[in-house]
Write a protein that holds these residues in place. Sequence first.
Motif, PDB file in Angstrom:
ATOM      1  N   SER A 251       9.527  -3.788 -33.073  1.00 30.59           N
ATOM      2  CA  SER A 251       8.295  -4.295 -33.672  1.00 30.59           C
ATOM      3  C   SER A 251       7.657  -5.406 -32.854  1.00 30.59           C
ATOM      4  O   SER A 251       6.446  -5.444 -32.683  1.00 30.59           O
ATOM      5  N   THR A 252       8.473  -6.323 -32.362  1.00 24.68           N
ATOM      6  CA  THR A 252       7.944  -7.487 -31.639  1.00 24.68           C
ATOM      7  C   THR A 252       8.142  -7.401 -30.137  1.00 24.68           C
ATOM      8  O   THR A 252       7.600  -8.224 -29.403  1.00 24.68           O
TER       9      THR A 252
ATOM     10  N   ASP B  21      13.928  -5.762 -30.206  1.00 22.20           N
ATOM     11  CA  ASP B  21      13.232  -5.450 -31.447  1.00 22.20           C
ATOM     12  C   ASP B  21      12.032  -4.561 -31.123  1.00 22.20           C
ATOM     13  O   ASP B  21      11.174  -4.936 -30.322  1.00 22.20           O
TER      14      ASP B  21
ATOM     15  N   ARG C   3      13.888  -2.955 -39.701  1.00 20.12           N
ATOM     16  CA  ARG C   3      13.361  -2.878 -38.344  1.00 20.12           C
ATOM     17  C   ARG C   3      14.315  -2.056 -37.484  1.00 20.12           C
ATOM     18  O   ARG C   3      15.501  -1.965 -37.762  1.00 20.12           O
TER      19      ARG C   3
END
Length: 81
Positions: free
Chosen positions: A32-33, A30, A63
């Motif tokens: 974003s994270t 991911d 995402r």
Amino acid sequence: MIILSTSANAQTLSVIPREYVSSFVMTVRDDSTNVAETYNITTATQVGNYLTFTNVFNLVENRFYDLTLETASGVIYRDRI
């Protein structure tokens, strides 16, 4: 770029890898994270020039993810989801 849905159902991917194998490790990270999930794929098949496999993904809508397919000899495919 590969477009997948956030569905909990199995989804089929078809890619053109550097090497055609039936089993490999798939990592989905991911953006974003920065959290990565790893999947062991053991049932990939070659259909024409494509390597096709099915997997259930845990994705969040809106995402971006980095997709990496690896074998013992190295990376065979990279893309974005």
